[in-house]
Enzyme design. Sequence first.
Site, PDB file in Angstrom:
ATOM      1  N   HIS A 195       0.740  -1.296  -0.061  1.00 59.27           N
ATOM      2  CA  HIS A 195       0.046  -0.085  -0.138  1.00 59.27           C
ATOM      3  C   HIS A 195       0.873   1.449   0.128  1.00 59.27           C
ATOM      4  CE1 HIS A 195      -4.142  -0.912  -0.765  1.00 59.27           C
ATOM      5  NE2 HIS A 195      -3.689  -2.199  -0.314  1.00 59.27           N
ATOM      6  N   GLU A 440     -10.226 -11.607  -6.743  1.00 56.52           N
ATOM      7  CA  GLU A 440      -8.923 -11.492  -6.647  1.00 56.52           C
ATOM      8  C   GLU A 440      -8.448 -12.628  -5.559  1.00 56.52           C
ATOM      9  OE1 GLU A 440      -8.555  -7.793  -4.004  1.00 56.52           O
ATOM     10  OE2 GLU A 440     -10.601  -8.029  -3.107  1.00 56.52           O
ATOM     11  N   ASP A 464      -4.104  -8.800  -5.258  1.00 55.67           N
ATOM     12  CA  ASP A 464      -4.176 -10.121  -4.206  1.00 55.67           C
ATOM     13  C   ASP A 464      -4.282 -11.428  -4.991  1.00 55.67           C
ATOM     14  OD1 ASP A 464      -4.259  -9.060  -1.486  1.00 55.67           O
ATOM     15  OD2 ASP A 464      -5.899  -7.994  -2.077  1.00 55.67           O
ATOM     16  N   CYS A 511      -8.253  -3.936 -12.116  1.00 52.92           N
ATOM     17  CA  CYS A 511      -7.857  -2.915 -11.115  1.00 52.92           C
ATOM     18  C   CYS A 511      -6.504  -2.866 -10.401  1.00 52.92           C
ATOM     19  CB  CYS A 511      -8.893  -2.245 -10.382  1.00 52.92           C
ATOM     20  SG  CYS A 511      -9.729  -3.509  -9.154  1.00 52.92           S
TER      21      CYS A 511
HETATM   22  C1  PEP Z   1      -6.286  -5.927  -5.811  1.00 55.94           C
HETATM   23  O1  PEP Z   1      -6.028  -6.796  -4.897  1.00 55.94           O
HETATM   24  O2  PEP Z   1      -5.456  -6.152  -6.833  1.00 55.94           O
HETATM   25  C2  PEP Z   1      -6.805  -4.437  -5.416  1.00 55.94           C
HETATM   26  C3  PEP Z   1      -6.926  -3.727  -6.623  1.00 55.94           C
HETATM   27  O3  PEP Z   1      -7.342  -4.115  -4.380  1.00 55.94           O
HETATM   28  P1  PEP Z   1      -6.038  -3.733  -3.063  1.00 55.94           P
HETATM   29  O4  PEP Z   1      -4.568  -3.369  -3.812  1.00 55.94           O
HETATM   30  O5  PEP Z   1      -6.854  -2.577  -2.404  1.00 55.94           O
HETATM   31  O6  PEP Z   1      -5.983  -5.021  -2.392  1.00 55.94           O
HETATM   32 MG    MG Z   2      -7.242  -6.510  -3.099  1.00 59.30          MG
END
Ligand code: PEP
Ligand code: MG
Length: 585
Positions: A195, A440, A464, A511
């Site tokens: 993150h 995911e 994920d 995404c």
């Molecule tokens: C992902 O897991 O690809 C996603 C977009 O969600 P996050 O990165 O918030 O876990």
């Molecule tokens: Mg995710």
Amino acid sequence: MSEVARKEVEKVGIAACQGIAIGRAYIVDRRQLKVPKRKIDADEVEVESERFRRALDASERQLEKIKQKIEEREKDHYAIISAYQLILRDEHIVKNTLNSIRDELINAEWALRNSVEQIKAVFDGIEDDYFRERGSDVDFVGERILRNLMGRDGQVTPPPDAIVIAHDLSPADTAMLYRAAVAGIATDVGGKTSHTAIIARGYDTPAVVGTEDVSLHVGRDDLVIVDGTKGVVIINPTPETVAAYREQARREIVAGAAQLARSSEPAVTQDGTKVTLLANLDHLVEAEGAVTRGAEGVGLLRTEYYFMGAEGPPSEDEYFRYAVDAMKIMDGRPVTFRTLDLGSDKVPPEFVEQHDEPNPALGLRSIRLCLTKAMRPMFRSQLRGLLRASVEGNMKLMFPMISGMEELRSAKEVVEEVKQELRQDGIAFDEDLPLGIMIEMPSAAVIADHLAKETDFFSIGTNDLIQYTMAVDRMNEFVSYLYAPLHPALLRLISTVIQSADKEEIPVSICGEMAGDPMVALVLVGLGLRSLSMHSVAMCAVKEAICSSEIGELETLAKEVLEMSDASAIRIHVEAFANRNIEAK
Ligand code: PEP
Ligand code: MG
């Protein structure tokens, strides 16, 4: 402090957000202090000694400030602080530390730690309980000097244009970063999709993560260069290095401006296939930048950042206003709100104690957490707020971390209950609000054909999905070499999901961060995706790659890589294709 005697040190990490930042170090550390140990050259003795004296002065000033704040009636406390001030100037600390810097040629932190331990050993040998316990006062004072030496004095707001150095950053730290407009970030831990990396890209802040130990090499106010394009951090650079980087930064700014000038053009292949480019947002402040860079909507709004930035769980009304604001900024473009994805790496401070799980990425996180009895009221108030806002703009709603049919149905049931309540209360909402899910988890990808029958759209969350498919912790720099977006297993899963969505005629997008890598994006389009959501910083480069390709050749490329057996070979193949494409057009 003179910089002449400090040596230039280069640390290599993972490039998390492109760009170059040059500035003074600001250190954020939430861990127990780990004392850096470094042998020094004779010509560094004066620099280290001066750092130590400055840390003593800073500690003295801080203790004096605390004393001034204490009212007369807190006499005991006042006396303790006075005692600390005496310990601070005690020659066993001051002289011993300075002597060991000079005689043993070690850095100030290490020398201080040795002095404190020697004094403590004396206290530990005292029989009287009261006096023995005074050893902890020495510890306290030693810790305070150490924090000042290392720039970890508890201050929470870095000055603008600082380079933030941290072992890791918490969500609270990141909120502070965006308020402070820092210039760059470098951390010990983290991978491309941790993150910290995602947030850095959200703010377009050059960042390098996963350096393993940059925080142990940087002192407060050291001059630091973060090269987020190459994934390199340079500590105490020479004037020649600084000059070379300034020139490179200038060139990158000019190239970026040229790309931005074409931001309103759509992403269309040479033979006319349109690909929709959407933005991933963590905070609404990023939205305007995303529109400027050409985002046609928001493919992922991580609502948990709004939750974590609020004083307590936001109320229904607050969610309503937040959603209306988001849709207003996006001005009619679609905005996909993802319901709370808390837990694992996104843990609000008050949850840490309650949810001290041995393996949080596999634990009670995300939709699982929202569906628990304890969290359900909070989940419902988020849904109520968002549903009420659904009539005010172009909204889509999606659930994270759906593992299978049961979970999808349970989540939809809660939405249905909330809708029923709103109907009873006579409150308007969009009856046709699209309700989608993130794919995911490998389990969801494998049964995407079933899930597609009961959901309105898919968004593939590869951050994920890679983590769970390859069993590679996305936060762990030691296994980041295994975190391969072009792994054949992952490409097969993505292809399965696209086919399932196409068969049921529901929209599918992606995404995960991999969509923002221009070369990888070409494979995704070849696999059949016509919508990609990414951090908006990447949008111009992805668009350029798409616009210089033909759909037929991308489909061939995708077919070829689906036949290949290993990630490295696939990467080489795709790289060769992308380079040929750029040269040819
Ligand atoms: C992902 O897991 O690809 C996603 C977009 O969600 P996050 O990165 O918030 O876990
Ligand atoms: Mg995710």
